[in-house]
Design a protein around this motif. Structure first.
Motif, mmCIF file in Angstrom:
data_model
loop_
_atom_site.group_PDB
_atom_site.id
_atom_site.type_symbol
_atom_site.label_atom_id
_atom_site.label_comp_id
_atom_site.label_asym_id
_atom_site.label_seq_id
_atom_site.Cartn_x
_atom_site.Cartn_y
_atom_site.Cartn_z
ATOM 1 N N HIS A 228 -6.894 -0.698 0.260
ATOM 2 C CA HIS A 228 -6.384 -1.304 0.948
ATOM 3 C C HIS A 228 -7.882 -0.635 2.657
ATOM 4 O O HIS A 228 -7.278 -0.504 3.016
ATOM 5 C CB HIS A 228 -5.406 0.033 1.895
ATOM 6 C CG HIS A 228 -4.823 -0.608 2.649
ATOM 7 N ND1 HIS A 228 -3.901 -0.443 4.008
ATOM 8 C CD2 HIS A 228 -4.873 -2.310 3.733
ATOM 9 C CE1 HIS A 228 -2.998 -1.387 4.592
ATOM 10 N NE2 HIS A 228 -3.985 -2.231 5.004
ATOM 11 N N HIS B 162 0.669 3.957 1.147
ATOM 12 C CA HIS B 162 0.429 5.117 2.558
ATOM 13 C C HIS B 162 0.776 3.881 3.789
ATOM 14 O O HIS B 162 1.532 5.062 4.171
ATOM 15 C CB HIS B 162 -1.063 5.107 2.644
ATOM 16 C CG HIS B 162 -1.809 6.026 1.088
ATOM 17 N ND1 HIS B 162 -1.542 7.254 0.706
ATOM 18 C CD2 HIS B 162 -2.556 5.492 0.160
ATOM 19 C CE1 HIS B 162 -1.935 7.255 -0.635
ATOM 20 N NE2 HIS B 162 -2.432 6.174 -0.951
ATOM 21 N N CYS B 163 0.637 3.024 3.560
ATOM 22 C CA CYS B 163 0.589 1.776 4.704
ATOM 23 C C CYS B 163 2.388 1.274 4.740
ATOM 24 O O CYS B 163 3.069 0.688 5.685
ATOM 25 C CB CYS B 163 -0.493 1.082 4.619
ATOM 26 S SG CYS B 163 -1.724 1.679 5.207
ATOM 27 N N CYS C 164 0.553 -1.746 0.091
ATOM 28 C CA CYS C 164 0.134 -0.175 0.070
ATOM 29 C C CYS C 164 0.998 1.295 0.315
ATOM 30 O O CYS C 164 1.867 1.654 1.127
ATOM 31 C CB CYS C 164 -0.910 0.084 1.068
ATOM 32 S SG CYS C 164 -1.972 1.681 2.061
ATOM 33 N N CYS D 124 -5.912 1.749 5.777
ATOM 34 C CA CYS D 124 -6.260 3.109 5.577
ATOM 35 C C CYS D 124 -7.121 3.014 5.135
ATOM 36 O O CYS D 124 -7.839 4.710 4.757
ATOM 37 C CB CYS D 124 -4.629 3.745 4.315
ATOM 38 S SG CYS D 124 -4.728 3.283 3.534
HETATM 39 ZN ZN LIG Z 1 -2.803 1.598 3.791
#
Ligand SMILES: [Zn+2]
Lengths: 1002, 93
Positions: free
Chosen positions: B59, B8-9, B6, B63
């Protein structure tokens, strides 16, 4: 000492004799035995009956590839495991095993009559022989086949054992602890990698278990294996998993391992899991899975006492068992020569050694002759004798015309066959690596990898101990470097000094296809009883691809997945088709490598833990009032509240009357709820829903309809504007998650510029519906002075307030057609509030009702249920919801699709009501509808019933249906054909009760 | 089970994600100006790639954000993941 056990040698513990039973008879073996080796030591060769012909079958192999020796092992009534390979079942004190697929006894089986009728059971017999007469299939053929064909039986009791599951990560996962795998583990661990090494056997060593002549670095093979294992076990970065089968290779280097923890124990400690399912994520994988010896195909090659050469060597060297004393060896490759020598040295007599290959002047043959062994090349086995164990073979020389010359009979009690070793590429193929056909070896070997994986040793066609060790070490070094990101040092070969006396198996140097000898009962697939003739028939009938031949003959489709049959079948088919082997193709290898129990996949997810359960805050209140629950998704919803032994019908009729005459109370908490908040909330709602939201005032709500962009109804629900920038959106119970997901999709990916936020509030609110003419009378005294009169809170009004001090969002809405309120309070207050409402309403006749009554009441009003009256192919107009569409809106999800011509046609299926001519008949939901009586199949179906109930209020049954051009058929009589006859129905409006809505606005 | 990164994560197992179909299919800004055929293509026609495929993932159990991935459909290898709204890496090449 049993008759077939050698006085010394082997990896068994003669100080630990173990008693066990097979089919009720007692025998003795030793610690270190498998069930197969222990039975062989007792002279037992007959282990089971075959799948189709009920032919006697024995032990063919010494490993997981065993197609024949399947047994049931029983600890007790519930712990009874069928279809285990006797070659993998470890012996323990008191082990209790049974043969399968025989009646009345193993030695005398009436099912073998099937063999006399075997002409009726050719390839594809499922598709041909039993197709006529059709009526006989269900009554006669199928039950008969099911009874006579098949494997063991599953126990009827629940599995009482515990099954564990574990995740693990490592740098290098090595599958197989043979010479290549051990060398790889040693090398990878030496470079600092975190290593997991798994092996399906109880002992490490692989092929070395049957090799007591090799010397590695000056040690015996056993010393080297023990030393290497001790070193690995002492390393904290290495985990060794014995009795652990790598059964599945999943994407991104996830390997499924099945570890058997207790099956080998006489008395498993209580609390210890029986099996452990590992999911190992490895940076790098090394497959060191070895090679599988293949049988020869000749007439009668399936009798008990006919086994693979390598298997006999394994039983001799590892278990100190002599599987026979008068031995015929037939081989197409060199590996059988050392088998013959070893058996001769152990006291057996090799009465005949034949090499199928044409050369008769091999030096190896001459060397055998010097040992006094009668042997020759260019010979074939053309038949075998014996019923429950082989007693002799017929051998002959086949001339150029295919005729048998110099035929003679030889008496024997053991026949060994050796059709060459085939790399075990199952896991590689599962990983979607590309297989390559090796013309020299005449086998498939791993080609290009799809995963971070490498094969080492025999599983990639490397023959010979020295080469396998070097290959493994190289793979271990390379994998460690790749995983740790260090320089690849695999070129610096670790040196193994291997005694040259160690055997080096050589590839076949005859075409593999020619090892097959035609004749009756020349088996290719031993577990599914597929013969050469079956394959020939499939080719004659026009099958060309091996995938089709496989399915038609069922070869390779048994539980052994063709480990000893696929390649023989493929080569034979290629020869018959006159094509190269790669052109005929290779069937797909699928997981699991060997069968894995369902229990280990289930793990803890059984019984109460099978699925999570969602209960509303008022669940206990419903239990107290005797609710019968139904599952709606994961929710438990009260379906009805029977009193005094009422059945559902009576309870629902009473509940319906109570709502229509007094008031009902209903737990509506499962409705999905989404908070849509932000400066652009109204714009977002306008784009998502068909409705016009701009003019909806704060404190008002509206019935919203949500489409997909294909124009079909996706969800519905009441939407309230609770502030200028805040909507309280409700969805169907089942749609809550997918509606939020769809909204998020548009918000994040199409309209990322909108300032709006979405939050699921389903579980924040408890929702209590009060529905009925007395609803206001009950509620008014409780809402702390809030004015809920018709003037202050009209239909579809929404107001915030408190209920006996509890913060409340109050909707005036109705899903029943009666005056109604939905009280939303914080979830934690739900139980308290419903009790208070229920108590306050008792003197007004307030009655709890469930989902069943809710369904009847809404159907009387013609309100649809998404997913029941819709099916993903209906437009708003189809279900009479076109009025909800905001006509002036430029766009909303689904608008463009509604303009497509097919969405406008007048013969689309439309929602209508149906009344049966006989008011007592309640139609079946899902029943099909025709427009003229007396049609014969295939009828012209014009629609189907979507909802149908007995209406106590109306005194007759009601139904809703979607019917082609339904609204133009008002008043017409249609027919619902059912097994008991046609039911005439009249088309009517779907609103059966209070069509003017007078009861709402009070 | 895939391992998916991901943007972002970080890298997480597939269980945390939901699949979102082919990427870079934008909803027309003004659907009323799109022909019936083009609208049908937008709704239903996808490339069904054998090889490197640009696709959407969400996700959903992390998130909650959508992002894109280039995945080889023949091997399941994910070449790269990138944020929604970004061009596939390598597009400029
Ligand atoms: Zn994420």
């Amino acid at each position: 000492m049993s008759a077939w056990r050698l006085p010394s040698g082997g990896h068994i513990d003669r100080s630990r004799p173990l008693r066990f039973t097979f089919d009720g008879r007692s025998y003795t073996g030793y610690a270190g035995d498998t069930l197969a080796s222990a039975l062989l030591a007792n002279g037992v060769h007959l282990l089971g009956r075959s799948f189709k012909y009920h032919r006697p079958r024995g032990i063919m192999t010494a490993g997981p590839e065993e197609p024949c020796a399947l047994v049931t092992v029983r600890r007790d009534e519930a712990r009874c495991t069928p279809n285990l390979r006797a070659t993998q079942v470890e012996l323990h004190e008191g082990l209790c095993a049974y043969s399968q697929n025989r009646w009345p006894s193993l030695a005398f089986d009436v099912g073998q009559i099937a063999e006399w009728f075997s002409a009726l059971l050719p390839a594809g017999f499922y598709y041909k022989t039993f197709m006529w007469p059709r009526s006989a299939w269900h009554k006669l053929y199928e039950p008969l086949i099911r009874r006579t064909a098949g494997l063991g039986k599953a126990p009827k009791l629940a599995d009482p054992d515990r099954y564990a599951q574990q995740y693990a990560h490592c740098d290098v996962l090595i599958v197989g602890a043979g010479p290549a795998g051990l060398a790889a583990a040693q090398e990878a661990a030496a470079r600092g990698a975190r290593v997991i090494l798994c092996d399906e056997r109880a002992h490490s060593g692989g092929s070395l278990l049957a090799d007591d002549r090799a010397r590695i670095d000056g040690q015996t093979s056993a010393e080297w294996v023990d030393g290497t294992m001790a070193q690995l076990r002492a390393n904290p970065r290495v985990r060794v998993l014995q009795r652990t089968t790598a059964f599945g290779y999943f994407p991104h280097n996830l390997m499924g391992l099945s570890e058997r923890l207790t099956d080998h124990l006489a008395a498993p400690p209580p609390g210890l899991a029986r099996e452990r399912l590992w999911q190992v994520r490895a940076r790098e994988v090394i497959l060191a899975t070895g090679a599988i010896e293949q049988p020869l195909v000749f007439p009668g090659n399936d009798r008990p006492g006919i086994m693979l050469g390598g298997a006999a060597l394994h039983y001799l060297k590892h278990h100190a068992v002599l599987p026979g004393r008068r031995v015929v060896v037939a081989t197409a490759c060199d590996s059988a020569y050392r088998v013959a020598r070893a058996l001769q040295a152990a006291g057996a007599q090799i009465v005949q050694f034949i090499d199928l290959r044409p050369q008769t002047d091999r030096p190896a043959l001459a060397a055998l002759r010097e040992l006094g062994i009668r042997c020759d090349g260019d010979l074939r086995i053309v038949g075998t004798r014996g019923s429950n164990r082989v007693t002799g073979v017929d051998i002959a020389r086949i001339d150029a015309t295919g005729a048998a010359r110099e035929q003679r009979s030889i008496d024997c009690d053991l026949v060994l066959m050796s059709g060459g070793y085939v790399p075990s590429v199952h896991l590689f193929s599962q990983s979607r690596g590309r297989l390559r056909y090796d013309e020299t070896l005449q086998v498939f070997v791993p080609g290009e990898s799809a995963e971070r994986e490498r094969s080492a040793g025999a599983c990639r066609g490397i023959a010979g101990l020295a080469d396998a060790l070097q290959d493994g070490a190289r793979a271990g070094a390379a994998a460690a470097s790749a995983a740790l990101g260090t320089a690849d040092a695999s070129a610096a070969n670790p040196a193994f000094t291997v005694d040259a006396a160690a055997p080096t198996p050589e590839p076949l140097d005859v075409p593999r296809a020619s090892v097959a000898m035609h004749g009756p009962k020349a088996f290719v697939d031993f577990q599914h009883d597929v013969t050469l003739r079956d394959l020939d028939l499939a080719v004659r009938e026009g099958f060309r691809s091996i995938e089709h031949i496989k399915r038609y003959t069922t070869t390779g489709m048994a539980t052994d997945q063709g480990k000893t049959s696929n390649l023989n079948a493929l080569h034979h088919a290629a020869r018959e088709l006159g094509q190269a082997v790669p052109a005929v193709g290779l069937t797909t290898f699928r997981m699991p490598y060997t069968p894995v129990t369902f229990a280990s996949f289930a793990g803890q997810a059984r019984g109460e833990l099978f699925d999570p359960v969602r209960r509303t805050p008022m669940h206990d209140w419903a239990v107290q009032h005797g609710a019968v629950f139904e599952d709606v998704g994961l929710w438990k919803r009260a379906r009805y509240f029977p009193r005094d032994n009422e059945d559902m019908h009576a309870a629902v009729a009473r509940e319906c009357r109570a709502v229509r005459e007094h008031c009902g109370i209903f737990d509506a908490s499962t409705l999905g709820k989404i908070a849509v908040v932000g400066p652009d909330a109204v714009e977002f709602m306008n784009r998502m829903y068909v409705n016009e939201w701009s003019k909806l005032a704060v404190g008002r709500s509206k019935y919203g309809v949500l489409l997909r962009d294909d124009g079909f109804v996706y969800d519905d629900g009441v939407v309230a504007r609770v502030a200028a920038d805040r909507f309280h959106v409700t969805t169907t119970t089942g749609g809550a998650a997918r509606v939020l997901a769809m909204m998020e999709d548009y918000r994040q990916t199409e309209w990322a510029d909108l300032k709006v936020w979405l939050t699921s509030t389903t579980e924040e609110w408890a929702v209590i519906a009060l529905q009925g003419p007395r609803a206001r009378d009950i509620l008014a005294p409780l809402v702390d002075g809030l004015d809920i009169s018709a003037a202050a809170l009209p239909h579809m009004g929404v107001v915030e307030g408190t209920l006996q001090g509890v913060p409340m969002l109050l909707f005036r809405v109705s899903f029943t057609g009666e005056l109604g309120f939905e009280v939303n309070v914080p979830a934690a207050e739900g139980a308290k509030v419903i009790a208070a409402l229920h108590a306050a309403g008792e003197r007004f006749g307030l009655t709890p009702y469930g989902t069943e009554t809710m369904h009847v009441l809404r159907a009387e009003k013609g309100f649809i249920i998404i997913g029941q009256d819709t099916d993903g192919t209906v437009t708003p107009d189809d279900v009479g919801l076109a009025w909800a569409i905001g006509k002036s809106k430029r766009d909303f999800v689904g608008k463009r699709a509604l303009a497509r011509p097919s969405m406008q046609q007048s013969d689309r299926k439309q929602l209508v009501g149906l009344r049966t001519r006989d008011p007592h008949i309640v139609l079946e939901e899902g029943a099909q509808i025709v427009d003229t009586p007396g049609q014969r199949a295939p009828m012209t179906l014009i629609g189907h019933v979507t909802s149908s109930y007995a209406s106590a209020t109306l005194g007759h049954s009601i139904a809703m249906a979607v019917i082609a051009g339904g609204r133009a058929r008002m008043g017409h009589t249609l027919y619902v054909p059912m097994p008991g006859g046609e039911i005439p129905v009249e088309v009517c409006s779907p609103v059966f009760y209070d069509p003017q809505g007078a009861r709402l606005n009070v | 089970m895939l391992l998916i990164h991901c943007p972002h994560c970080g890298t997480r197992p597939e269980l945390e994600f939901s699949y979102g179909g082919e990427a870079h299919i934008a909803r027309p800004a003004d659907p009323s100006q799109v022909s019936d055929d083009d609208w049908a293509s937008y709704l239903y026609l996808r490339s069904n790639t054998k090889g490197v495929h640009a696709e959407r993932w969400r996700h959903v159990r992390g998130c909650g954000r959508f992002f894109n991935a280039l995945r080889d459909t023949t091997t399941d290898r994910i070449l790269v993941t990138y944020k929604a709204g970004e061009k596939p890496p390598g597009e400029a090449r």
